[in-house]
Motif scaffolding. Structure first.
Motif, short mmCIF file in Angstrom:
data_model
loop_
_atom_site.label_atom_id
_atom_site.label_comp_id
_atom_site.label_asym_id
_atom_site.label_seq_id
_atom_site.Cartn_x
_atom_site.Cartn_y
_atom_site.Cartn_z
N ARG A 94 10.80 -1.12 14.69
CA ARG A 94 11.15 -0.97 13.28
C ARG A 94 12.11 -2.06 12.83
NH1 ARG A 94 13.55 4.64 11.03
NH2 ARG A 94 15.24 3.99 12.42
N ASP A 95 12.93 -2.56 13.75
CA ASP A 95 13.82 -3.68 13.42
C ASP A 95 13.02 -4.93 13.08
OD1 ASP A 95 15.99 -2.06 13.86
OD2 ASP A 95 16.26 -2.70 15.94
N THR A 96 11.90 -5.13 13.80
CA THR A 96 11.04 -6.28 13.48
C THR A 96 10.43 -6.13 12.10
OG1 THR A 96 10.51 -6.50 15.84
CG2 THR A 96 9.05 -7.61 14.29
N VAL A 97 10.02 -4.92 11.76
CA VAL A 97 9.47 -4.67 10.43
C VAL A 97 10.52 -4.95 9.37
CG1 VAL A 97 8.50 -2.93 8.89
CG2 VAL A 97 7.80 -3.01 11.29
N SER A 98 11.75 -4.52 9.64
CA SER A 98 12.82 -4.72 8.65
C SER A 98 13.12 -6.20 8.43
CB SER A 98 14.10 -4.01 9.12
OG SER A 98 13.86 -2.61 9.23
N SER A 99 13.02 -7.01 9.50
CA SER A 99 13.33 -8.43 9.35
C SER A 99 12.32 -9.17 8.49
CB SER A 99 13.40 -9.09 10.74
OG SER A 99 12.15 -9.03 11.38
N TYR A 100 11.10 -8.64 8.39
CA TYR A 100 10.07 -9.29 7.57
C TYR A 100 9.79 -8.55 6.27
CZ TYR A 100 8.94 -11.93 11.82
OH TYR A 100 8.99 -12.74 12.90
N TRP A 101 10.41 -7.41 6.05
CA TRP A 101 10.03 -6.52 4.95
C TRP A 101 10.21 -7.18 3.57
CZ3 TRP A 101 7.30 -2.26 5.39
CH2 TRP A 101 7.22 -1.38 4.31
N LEU A 119 0.82 -1.22 0.00
CA LEU A 119 0.00 0.00 0.00
C LEU A 119 0.85 1.27 0.00
CD1 LEU A 119 -2.81 -1.02 2.52
CD2 LEU A 119 -2.99 -0.84 0.03
N GLY A 120 2.17 1.09 0.07
CA GLY A 120 3.05 2.25 -0.01
C GLY A 120 3.51 2.80 1.32
N PHE A 121 3.26 2.07 2.43
CA PHE A 121 3.71 2.53 3.74
C PHE A 121 5.23 2.37 3.87
CE2 PHE A 121 -0.72 2.14 4.54
CZ PHE A 121 -1.00 2.93 5.66
N SER A 122 5.84 3.27 4.61
CA SER A 122 7.27 3.14 4.92
C SER A 122 7.43 2.21 6.11
CB SER A 122 7.86 4.51 5.24
OG SER A 122 7.29 5.04 6.43
N LYS A 123 8.69 1.81 6.36
CA LYS A 123 8.95 0.93 7.49
C LYS A 123 8.62 1.63 8.81
CE LYS A 123 12.71 -1.68 5.26
NZ LYS A 123 14.14 -2.07 5.37
N ARG A 124 8.99 2.91 8.90
CA ARG A 124 8.73 3.65 10.13
C ARG A 124 7.22 3.76 10.40
NH1 ARG A 124 11.81 7.29 12.93
NH2 ARG A 124 13.38 7.29 11.25
N ARG A 125 6.45 4.10 9.36
CA ARG A 125 5.01 4.24 9.52
C ARG A 125 4.36 2.89 9.82
NH1 ARG A 125 1.17 7.99 7.80
NH2 ARG A 125 -0.73 7.51 8.99
N THR A 126 4.84 1.84 9.19
CA THR A 126 4.31 0.51 9.46
C THR A 126 4.55 0.10 10.91
OG1 THR A 126 4.69 -0.15 7.16
CG2 THR A 126 4.42 -1.92 8.78
#
Length: 325
Positions: free
Chosen positions: A19-26, A4-11
């Motif tokens: 944000r590290d958890t988001v990065s591991s699954y991104w 949907l276009g969200f950034s890692k920080r916003r997600t």
């Protein structure tokens, strides 16, 4: 959210995760995530008790996770945290669609009182089932020290009277090693006979006991959560955690089980408001309790001679003065 276009920080902000958890699954593919999830999946140590717990929940749908935890300690002596039990019970309820009604809390905590200042007393009753399917009503007295939240109680298979109250207070003061500066009751017929514009008339047995130990009594309205909400919570706690789904096997067995429950759960669990263990705080509060008066029975010698001394009794009237011997 990436699609949907969200950034890692916003997600991370929306999902309330790191944000590290988001990065591991991104950049992880769906099949890759499935394979990883199977590797890290842990099986709860409660899985071997699942059939037992489900049996409790199906039979008693209103059973709380706190009571399940207490029963596991009582019957199986499990070594697991209450938080893990709470998560496991929640998962079982969702998986098997076992609903539980919740009741919102109406009152919040009040200002804390100093150590040894106040002790609240109240009574409760509840019907219990016997093994043969009959129902009997049990009556209990609940006592709590307002500062430490240390609890004490006693059960009877008949309604309490003033003599029972006096005897229970004796046992409670002996157990606690003293008495608080103030005792809080509601205007129960066991304690008071009548009240007229602030003039309190206590029952005969309780009045003797009050004067003997110089007790400072505070009476409040019945079911007043602002004055004695702590002991009302104790009565509710006993009815909701200790008594439900328990068979009545005799009053002595019930009192022994209650003492074990207090040592195991009632006074050993961290209190939700103070975030402290009542049994540990009580060890400090004990020193602030007022010592109780103990009357020792003395024996008299039967052979002792008794001497009767007679004094003149003088009666005085407005006109004459008489002396009677």
């Amino acid at each position: 959210m990436k699609a949907l276009g969200f950034s890692k920080r916003r997600t991370a902000r929306v999902l309330a995760i790191s944000r590290d958890t988001v990065s591991s699954y991104w950049d992880m593919a769906a099949d890759e995530y499935t394979a990883m999830a199977e590797l890290v999946k842990k099986q709860s140590s409660l899985i071997k008790y699942e059939s037992v717990i489900l049996g409790w929940l199906y039979r008693y749908p209103s059973m709380t996770s706190a009571q399940v935890y207490d029963w596991l300690l009582e019957h199986y002596n499990v070594q697991i945290s209450e938080r893990a039990v709470r998560r496991y019970i929640g998962a079982l309820r969702r998986e098997h669609s076992i609903a539980k009604n919740s009741q919102p809390r109406d009152y919040e905590s009040v200002d804390e009182l100093p150590m040894g200042y106040q002790m609240q007393i109240d009574f409760g009753e509840k019907s219990m089932r016997t093994p043969d399917g009959q129902y009997v009503k049990v009556y209990f007295i609940g006592v709590v020290l307002s500062h430490s939240r240390y609890k004490w109680g006693y059960f009877l298979d008949r309604p309490f009277c003033s003599v029972d109250l006096v005897n229970c207070l004796d046992m409670c003061f002996d157990h606690c090693g003293g008495v608080a500066h103030e005792l809080v009751f509601d205007q129960d017929s066991i304690v008071t006979v009548s009240e007229n514009y602030g003039d309190i008339i206590y029952t005969y047995e309780f009045e003797k006991y009050r004067k003997l130990h110089s007790l400072n009594i505070y009476l409040c309205r019945k079911s007043d959560p602002e004055c004695k909400g702590k002991v009302e919570s104790v009565v509710k706690y006993v009815k909701g955690n200790f008594l439900p789904n328990r068979f009545f096997m005799g009053i002595d067995i019930l009192n022994r089980s209650f003492v074990e429950w207090l040592d195991r759960t009632g006074n050993r669990k961290k209190h939700g408001t103070t975030k402290k263990v009542p049994a540990e705080v009580f060890e400090l509060e004990r020193a602030h309790l007022r010592p109780i008066l103990t009357i020792m029975e003395t024996s008299t010698d039967a052979s002792m001679n008794r001497i009767a001394i007679r004094f003149p009794l003088v009666l005085t009237t407005k006109k004459k003065r008489f002396a009677l011997k």
